[in-house]
Design a protein around this motif. Structure first.
Motif, PDB file in Angstrom:
ATOM      1  N   GLN A  87     -40.296 -42.800 -41.442  1.00 56.55           N
ATOM      2  CA  GLN A  87     -41.277 -43.232 -42.362  1.00 56.55           C
ATOM      3  C   GLN A  87     -41.041 -42.833 -43.637  1.00 56.55           C
ATOM      4  O   GLN A  87     -41.284 -44.011 -44.811  1.00 56.55           O
ATOM      5  CB  GLN A  87     -43.236 -42.495 -41.833  1.00 56.55           C
ATOM      6  CG  GLN A  87     -44.135 -42.676 -42.754  1.00 56.55           C
ATOM      7  CD  GLN A  87     -45.061 -41.797 -42.675  1.00 56.55           C
ATOM      8  OE1 GLN A  87     -45.486 -41.643 -41.785  1.00 56.55           O
ATOM      9  NE2 GLN A  87     -45.803 -41.013 -43.973  1.00 56.55           N
ATOM     10  N   ALA A  88     -40.400 -42.236 -44.064  1.00 51.19           N
ATOM     11  CA  ALA A  88     -39.451 -41.807 -44.850  1.00 51.19           C
ATOM     12  C   ALA A  88     -39.138 -43.072 -45.654  1.00 51.19           C
ATOM     13  O   ALA A  88     -39.130 -43.624 -46.163  1.00 51.19           O
ATOM     14  CB  ALA A  88     -39.068 -40.503 -45.731  1.00 51.19           C
ATOM     15  N   ARG A 109     -36.363 -37.605 -50.847  1.00 52.18           N
ATOM     16  CA  ARG A 109     -37.299 -35.933 -51.616  1.00 52.18           C
ATOM     17  C   ARG A 109     -38.629 -36.741 -50.602  1.00 52.18           C
ATOM     18  O   ARG A 109     -39.550 -35.593 -50.105  1.00 52.18           O
ATOM     19  CB  ARG A 109     -38.019 -37.070 -52.932  1.00 52.18           C
ATOM     20  CG  ARG A 109     -37.248 -37.042 -53.600  1.00 52.18           C
ATOM     21  CD  ARG A 109     -37.075 -36.908 -55.672  1.00 52.18           C
ATOM     22  NE  ARG A 109     -38.534 -36.789 -55.936  1.00 52.18           N
ATOM     23  CZ  ARG A 109     -38.422 -36.751 -57.075  1.00 52.18           C
ATOM     24  NH1 ARG A 109     -38.925 -38.501 -57.316  1.00 52.18           N
ATOM     25  NH2 ARG A 109     -39.693 -36.351 -57.386  1.00 52.18           N
ATOM     26  N   TYR A 110     -38.430 -38.195 -50.248  1.00 56.42           N
ATOM     27  CA  TYR A 110     -40.039 -38.029 -49.360  1.00 56.42           C
ATOM     28  C   TYR A 110     -39.948 -37.264 -47.550  1.00 56.42           C
ATOM     29  O   TYR A 110     -40.466 -37.209 -47.141  1.00 56.42           O
ATOM     30  CB  TYR A 110     -40.213 -39.300 -49.186  1.00 56.42           C
ATOM     31  CG  TYR A 110     -41.039 -40.347 -48.487  1.00 56.42           C
ATOM     32  CD1 TYR A 110     -42.070 -39.780 -47.209  1.00 56.42           C
ATOM     33  CD2 TYR A 110     -41.449 -41.107 -48.500  1.00 56.42           C
ATOM     34  CE1 TYR A 110     -43.353 -40.102 -46.676  1.00 56.42           C
ATOM     35  CE2 TYR A 110     -43.100 -42.023 -48.254  1.00 56.42           C
ATOM     36  CZ  TYR A 110     -43.312 -41.325 -47.239  1.00 56.42           C
ATOM     37  OH  TYR A 110     -44.824 -42.012 -46.493  1.00 56.42           O
ATOM     38  N   TYR A 138     -39.101 -32.580 -54.433  1.00 55.97           N
ATOM     39  CA  TYR A 138     -40.654 -32.984 -53.913  1.00 55.97           C
ATOM     40  C   TYR A 138     -40.986 -34.009 -54.062  1.00 55.97           C
ATOM     41  O   TYR A 138     -41.036 -33.758 -55.646  1.00 55.97           O
ATOM     42  CB  TYR A 138     -41.571 -31.596 -53.345  1.00 55.97           C
ATOM     43  CG  TYR A 138     -41.331 -30.668 -52.200  1.00 55.97           C
ATOM     44  CD1 TYR A 138     -40.211 -30.723 -51.473  1.00 55.97           C
ATOM     45  CD2 TYR A 138     -41.403 -29.381 -52.489  1.00 55.97           C
ATOM     46  CE1 TYR A 138     -39.817 -29.737 -50.227  1.00 55.97           C
ATOM     47  CE2 TYR A 138     -40.258 -28.388 -52.394  1.00 55.97           C
ATOM     48  CZ  TYR A 138     -40.183 -28.376 -50.965  1.00 55.97           C
ATOM     49  OH  TYR A 138     -39.472 -27.358 -50.398  1.00 55.97           O
ATOM     50  N   LEU A 139     -41.618 -34.793 -53.861  1.00 57.87           N
ATOM     51  CA  LEU A 139     -43.242 -35.453 -54.214  1.00 57.87           C
ATOM     52  C   LEU A 139     -43.892 -35.790 -54.975  1.00 57.87           C
ATOM     53  O   LEU A 139     -44.591 -34.014 -53.526  1.00 57.87           O
ATOM     54  CB  LEU A 139     -42.796 -37.165 -53.334  1.00 57.87           C
ATOM     55  CG  LEU A 139     -41.416 -38.019 -53.245  1.00 57.87           C
ATOM     56  CD1 LEU A 139     -41.833 -38.923 -51.921  1.00 57.87           C
ATOM     57  CD2 LEU A 139     -40.970 -38.659 -54.406  1.00 57.87           C
ATOM     58  N   LYS A 177     -35.666 -41.508 -53.597  1.00 58.30           N
ATOM     59  CA  LYS A 177     -36.913 -41.556 -53.103  1.00 58.30           C
ATOM     60  C   LYS A 177     -37.657 -40.806 -52.230  1.00 58.30           C
ATOM     61  O   LYS A 177     -37.769 -40.263 -51.236  1.00 58.30           O
ATOM     62  CB  LYS A 177     -38.051 -42.823 -53.571  1.00 58.30           C
ATOM     63  CG  LYS A 177     -39.483 -42.394 -53.383  1.00 58.30           C
ATOM     64  CD  LYS A 177     -40.214 -43.711 -53.702  1.00 58.30           C
ATOM     65  CE  LYS A 177     -42.229 -43.827 -52.889  1.00 58.30           C
ATOM     66  NZ  LYS A 177     -42.138 -44.869 -53.354  1.00 58.30           N
ATOM     67  N   ALA A 178     -36.284 -41.858 -50.542  1.00 58.06           N
ATOM     68  CA  ALA A 178     -36.637 -41.680 -49.310  1.00 58.06           C
ATOM     69  C   ALA A 178     -35.913 -40.609 -48.460  1.00 58.06           C
ATOM     70  O   ALA A 178     -36.656 -39.637 -48.043  1.00 58.06           O
ATOM     71  CB  ALA A 178     -36.294 -42.484 -48.545  1.00 58.06           C
ATOM     72  N   TYR A 231     -41.481 -46.031 -45.539  1.00 56.37           N
ATOM     73  CA  TYR A 231     -41.678 -46.333 -46.522  1.00 56.37           C
ATOM     74  C   TYR A 231     -41.672 -46.404 -48.024  1.00 56.37           C
ATOM     75  O   TYR A 231     -42.648 -47.044 -48.878  1.00 56.37           O
ATOM     76  CB  TYR A 231     -43.286 -45.900 -46.472  1.00 56.37           C
ATOM     77  CG  TYR A 231     -44.173 -46.395 -45.368  1.00 56.37           C
ATOM     78  CD1 TYR A 231     -44.008 -46.573 -44.343  1.00 56.37           C
ATOM     79  CD2 TYR A 231     -45.205 -44.762 -45.226  1.00 56.37           C
ATOM     80  CE1 TYR A 231     -44.932 -46.797 -43.877  1.00 56.37           C
ATOM     81  CE2 TYR A 231     -46.451 -44.932 -44.374  1.00 56.37           C
ATOM     82  CZ  TYR A 231     -45.588 -46.165 -43.086  1.00 56.37           C
ATOM     83  OH  TYR A 231     -47.100 -45.991 -42.160  1.00 56.37           O
ATOM     84  N   SER A 232     -40.087 -46.119 -47.691  1.00 55.86           N
ATOM     85  CA  SER A 232     -39.885 -46.027 -49.222  1.00 55.86           C
ATOM     86  C   SER A 232     -38.918 -47.576 -49.863  1.00 55.86           C
ATOM     87  O   SER A 232     -37.959 -47.609 -50.098  1.00 55.86           O
ATOM     88  CB  SER A 232     -38.481 -45.125 -49.697  1.00 55.86           C
ATOM     89  OG  SER A 232     -39.387 -43.654 -49.134  1.00 55.86           O
ATOM     90  N   THR A 257     -40.074 -33.603 -48.909  1.00 54.94           N
ATOM     91  CA  THR A 257     -41.332 -33.468 -48.829  1.00 54.94           C
ATOM     92  C   THR A 257     -42.276 -32.731 -47.407  1.00 54.94           C
ATOM     93  O   THR A 257     -43.319 -32.634 -47.320  1.00 54.94           O
ATOM     94  CB  THR A 257     -42.842 -34.141 -49.727  1.00 54.94           C
ATOM     95  OG1 THR A 257     -41.598 -34.333 -50.882  1.00 54.94           O
ATOM     96  CG2 THR A 257     -43.569 -34.244 -49.447  1.00 54.94           C
ATOM     97  N   LEU A 258     -42.280 -33.849 -46.826  1.00 54.21           N
ATOM     98  CA  LEU A 258     -42.703 -33.936 -44.735  1.00 54.21           C
ATOM     99  C   LEU A 258     -42.183 -33.245 -44.392  1.00 54.21           C
ATOM    100  O   LEU A 258     -43.419 -32.535 -44.118  1.00 54.21           O
ATOM    101  CB  LEU A 258     -42.334 -34.922 -44.563  1.00 54.21           C
ATOM    102  CG  LEU A 258     -43.509 -36.870 -45.385  1.00 54.21           C
ATOM    103  CD1 LEU A 258     -43.738 -37.902 -44.234  1.00 54.21           C
ATOM    104  CD2 LEU A 258     -44.478 -36.025 -45.464  1.00 54.21           C
TER     105      LEU A 258
END
Length: 474
Positions: free
Chosen positions: A89-90, A131-132, A245-246, A128-129, A93-94, A135-136
């Motif tokens: 998903q990360a 960090r995603y 983190y995001l 970004k991915a 979605y990135s 974070t998750l």
């Protein structure tokens, strides 16, 4: 009849020989990767390769072998599936693509893209991915694992950016057996992929390790730390950041659950140097002790001279105090002057801004002044804003609705759309009629749609504009 284990039939040897000669005899045709990565099914089993600049992300779960020993197989299945689901998903979605799985290791691919004439780099998407993912894992997966299994996991992420060639390898089904499956796969040729994998192995839990190329393309460079680490006898240099983190919406109040920091079996470059020099340092201790007696005598002489210097310093100190008092008064006077000057600059900015507010929605008056007048006044606002510490974006936020009105009056639809995007992102209101006119006249909608969807997700009151946009058949 089973063939002997030490025997290869001539027909099978000939099949292999023909295949090798066919591959070696064909020229390699390079095809530049353009807008999107080619679908896996579109890559033919030939010497045609797709080539382009990509960012490669590798992520793997730390101490998964220990977890497998501790947990029953069925529980570990849940951990693996949850971890891999979050990573995919990360990446997706990135703006990336998941292309390989190896145990608990996953590879993501990212490429540059153009959105509304703005280049979004593969490096930005990959970081970004990463960090995603972190974070998750710490805010979503680990809290759930802690509650249901009393465990938590961590992962390391490595990213490298460079030129990669993509080709299909393997073997199609046997010519004589139509039921035999094709055993083919995709390989990503180039050092970029290997380095991303190495960086992943060197990254600590909840850490991202990137190369120089990736670092040169990202904007948040100040949060990264230059790092040197070793793997075997090879030194890998790059940049790292931990727990980056995001942000999450305010209504999500889950606390982060982090994996324990594992002891890295690899030593850093500095640690290796220290280990090599430590023995030599101990040998120097005896020599230093011998010199210490000589230094004691010299020190006594220095103290005598120091007392003489102190006496002279006392006189100088009195003079310095008097000078400091005068300097303090001057600083206070200068601060008053600077404060007054700043107030004057802010008043000038506000005065010019009032021209915009007084002519707002008065299209006839706006047109009467003329396009050149308004463009000069807008430039003047940028200059005045810079004097009081405002960026160009901050000035445009202050003037957003006024600028949209002015640009629409002079059919500057591209400029009106760009300011409308800024207003949608930072303001608390949008005029539905103006919104509809700008989108229709400019012909743009992708960026504003993404902004509205995010604001609606954050429970901002933009649902009406978003519904209007969808009803316009974009």
């Amino acid at each position: 009849m089973f063939m002997s284990e030490s025997f290869i039939p001539a027909s099978e040897f000939e099949t292999a020989s023909n295949a090798v000669n066919n591959i070696l005899g064909q020229p390699v045709e390079e095809i530049e990767i353009t807008d999107i990565l080619p679908p896996l099914n579109d890559i033919s089993d030939s010497n045609k390769v797709f080539k382009g600049k990509l960012s490669v992300l590798f992520v793997d779960m730390r101490k998964s072998t220990d977890l497998t020993d501790e947990l029953k197989s069925k529980k570990m299945v849940k951990v693996y599936r949850s971890f891999i689901r979050i990573v995919i998903q990360a990446i997706r979605y990135s703006g990336g693509y998941t292309r390989q799985f190896a145990g608990d290791g996953i590879m993501g691919i990212f490429q540059d893209s153009n959105v509304d004439d703005q280049i979004i780099s593969s490096s930005y998407k990959a970081t970004k991915a990463a960090r995603y993912i972190h974070t998750l894992i710490d805010y979503c997966l680990n809290p759930a694992l802690k509650k249901s299994m009393d465990i938590c996991i961590g992962c390391g992420i490595g990213i490298c950016t460079g030129t990669i060639m993509v080709t299909k390898v393997g073997m199609r089904g046997k010519e004589s057996d139509e039921t035999a499956e094709n055993e083919t796969g995709i390989v990503w040729v180039g050092s970029t992929t290997n380095y991303a994998n190495r960086y992943c192995g060197l990254a600590h839990p909840c850490e991202i390790f990137i190369d120089e190329n990736t670092y040169s393309e990202i904007e948040d460079s100040e949060v990264w730390t230059k790092t040197s680490r070793t793997k075997g006898s090879k030194i890998f240099e790059g940049y790292t950041v931990s727990e980056y983190y995001l942000s999450l919406p305010e209504e999500i109040t889950t606390e982060a659950v982090k994996a324990d920091k594992e002891n890295d079996s690899e030593t850093s470059f500095i640690q290796e140097i220290f280990a090599e020099t430590q023995e030599k340092t101990l040998l120097l201790v005896d020599e230093i002790s011998k010199k210490s007696a000589e230094l004691s005598v010299a020190l006594e002489k220095i103290k005598q001279r120091e007392n003489q210097v102190i006496a002279r310093d006392n006189d100088s100190r009195k003079e310095n105090i008097r000078l400091q008092q005068w300097q303090s008064r001057l600083n206070s006077m200068q601060a008053d002057v600077d404060r007054k000057e700043q107030e004057n600059k802010e008043k000038e900015y506000s005065l010019h801004m009032s021209i915009f507010s007084q002519t707002f929605c008065k299209d006839n008056l706006i047109k009467l002044y003329g396009k050149d007048y308004w463009l000069e006044l807008i430039q003047k606002m940028y200059e005045l804003g810079a004097k009081i510490g405002k960026s160009k974006l901050q000035v445009e936020i202050d003037l957003d609705c006024y600028l949209v009105d002015i640009y629409m009056c002079f059919t500057m639809y591209e400029e009106a759309y760009n300011i409308l995007c800024i207003q949608a992102k930072y303001s608390s209101w949008l005029n539905l009629r103006v919104f509809e006119n700008v989108v229709r006249e400019s012909g743009h909608w992708i960026a504003i749609k993404e902004i509205l969807e995010k604001r609606v997700y954050e429970k901002k009151d933009y649902r009406e504009c978003l519904d209007k946009l969808k009803s316009m058949s974009y």
